[in-house]
Design an enzyme around this catalytic site. Structure first.
Site, PDB file in Angstrom:
ATOM      1  N   SER A 183      36.233  37.954  39.692  1.00 44.34           N
ATOM      2  CA  SER A 183      37.045  37.441  38.881  1.00 44.34           C
ATOM      3  C   SER A 183      37.561  36.029  39.245  1.00 44.34           C
ATOM      4  O   SER A 183      38.294  35.463  38.474  1.00 44.34           O
ATOM      5  CB  SER A 183      38.236  38.219  38.659  1.00 44.34           C
ATOM      6  OG  SER A 183      38.669  38.489  39.893  1.00 44.34           O
TER       7      SER A 183
ATOM      8  N   HIS B 189      43.735  36.841  43.334  1.00 44.77           N
ATOM      9  CA  HIS B 189      43.998  36.017  42.086  1.00 44.77           C
ATOM     10  C   HIS B 189      44.981  34.800  42.250  1.00 44.77           C
ATOM     11  O   HIS B 189      45.635  34.725  43.214  1.00 44.77           O
ATOM     12  CB  HIS B 189      44.354  36.856  41.019  1.00 44.77           C
ATOM     13  CG  HIS B 189      43.188  37.645  40.241  1.00 44.77           C
ATOM     14  ND1 HIS B 189      43.757  38.596  39.381  1.00 44.77           N
ATOM     15  CD2 HIS B 189      41.989  37.739  40.412  1.00 44.77           C
ATOM     16  CE1 HIS B 189      42.670  39.061  38.923  1.00 44.77           C
ATOM     17  NE2 HIS B 189      41.578  38.842  39.315  1.00 44.77           N
TER      18      HIS B 189
ATOM     19  N   ASP C 258      47.190  39.029  34.463  1.00 44.32           N
ATOM     20  CA  ASP C 258      47.034  40.258  35.249  1.00 44.32           C
ATOM     21  C   ASP C 258      47.970  41.194  34.739  1.00 44.32           C
ATOM     22  O   ASP C 258      48.293  42.271  35.404  1.00 44.32           O
ATOM     23  CB  ASP C 258      47.364  40.061  36.802  1.00 44.32           C
ATOM     24  CG  ASP C 258      45.897  39.421  37.242  1.00 44.32           C
ATOM     25  OD1 ASP C 258      44.800  39.074  36.437  1.00 44.32           O
ATOM     26  OD2 ASP C 258      45.995  38.928  38.320  1.00 44.32           O
TER      27      ASP C 258
END
Lengths: 181, 171
Positions: B44, B83, B113
């Site tokens: 990701s 992230h 998210d």
């Protein structure tokens, strides 16, 4: 005297030592070159920054329980050349357009991203866009942006092939007022 | 092969294990993070981080900055996620303490998210959810751990190799 296991062991030990040394040398050299390239003062020309707002009612736009939530979008012109950030240890650059505005808690109480981009090659390091639309619809913790003044600036993050990540921002920020609704 | 020699070998093994454990815990104390070194498990954050890359974390900054890459763990889901911080807000809660709320997004994901967070929470909490921010990076090396945890043949092979080497190096 020397069996195959010992040979493999000493070979892998040597390999490990060399690669750790290489990593250390790479890291140190890239830190030094970041200083030498004067990466802390790259100019960026930000202009015609306009922020507009509208009301949203869905959870994916920050609304809680169907209450109206003010969302904001941005339009901007940008001209910058991030080529100095590309050295032999640059894997990618992540650039993001950030608005920073004071809240009751702190002067830099809120920082929000309106646009970002990934640059993986030096030939794309020159970013010149006009009337660029932001990528994100941004909302605040509170329900409205009304009466806020933001400092809009461009931040970058240099991702190396190995070693430390570098963060910085370009010179040339701009003050923008949120519209009164 | 007498008993004394075997005991020394056992002691050596215990020494190696406890040194590794002390190193890990010491690093955790220095960085103030439960897991100071993590292996990337998903794509990701590509192209910055690929599966199997190793990240070194630091958790002594009071606030996380926008653009930082953080590793967080949502309550009830014990999977660390790597992230980038897309938004950060400092707010005061009921007991007048300043908290930092974060919204994150993976570079390679189309959306933020919000759907990954705990039920009914729209933000991450800096103090409660974040394990640390990524400060340094080492590519590919962590792929060994992915192989061992996800591939049973790799695990058996490694065990066999270790057993073989202990059998063969006895001289």
């Amino acid at each position: 005297m020397f069996n195959i296991i010992q040979r493999i062991q000493s070979l892998s030990n040597f390999y490990l030592t060399v690669s750790i040394l290489l990593c250390i040398v790479t890291t140190v050299v890239s830190i030094i070159s970041m200083f030498l390239d004067e990466t802390s003062s790259i100019p960026a020309q930000l202009s015609n920054v306009v922020i507009s707002t509208n009301l949203k009612y869905s959870r994916s736009f920050g609304s809680v329980g169907g209450r109206p939530k003010e969302n904001s979008k941005i339009l901007f012109d940008l001209d910058m050349d991030l080529a100095p950030l590309f050295n032999w240890n640059t894997k990618q650059l992540f650039v993001q357009l950030v608005a920073e505005y004071p809240t009751s808690v702190a002067d830099d109480g809120a920082k929000v991203t309106y646009w970002d981009s990934i640059i993986t090659e030096k030939k794309y390091a020159r970013v010149h866009v006009n009337k660029q639309r932001g990528k994100y619809s941004v909302w605040d913790v509170s329900d409205s942006f009304q009466g806020r003044n933001a400092t809009v600036k461009l931040k970058w993050n240099l991702q190396p092939y190995v070693g430390f990540l570098f963060f910085g921002q370009t010179k040339g920020e701009i003050e923008v007022a949120y519209p009164a609704t | 092969m007498n008993i004394r020699q075997q005991l020394v070998q056992l002691l050596n093994l215990a020494m190696v294990l406890s040194t590794a454990f002390m190193f890990w815990k010491g690093l955790g104390l220095v960085t103030n993070s439960n897991s100071p070194i993590v292996v990337v498990l998903s794509g990701s954050m590509e192209p910055a981080f690929q599966r199997g890359d190793i990240l070194f974390l630091w958790n002594r900054d009071k606030y996380v900055d926008i653009g930082d890459v953080v590793v967080y763990e949502v309550k009830g889901k014990p999977i660390p996620i790597v992230h980038r911080v897309l938004r950060e807000h400092k707010v005061t809660n009921k007991d007048r303490k300043v908290r930092q709320l974060l919204l994150t997004k993976g570079d390679n994901n189309p959306t933020d998210d919000l759907s990954l967070y705990a039920h009914k929470s729209n933000y991450l909490d800096r103090d409660e959810d974040v394990l640390g921010t990524v400060k340094a990076y080492l590519p590919k090396v962590g792929y060994v751990t992915i192989l061992i945890t996800e591939n049973k043949y790799a695990k058996l092979g490694l065990l066999g190799l270790m057993a073989l080497s202990t059998l063969l190096t006895r001289e």
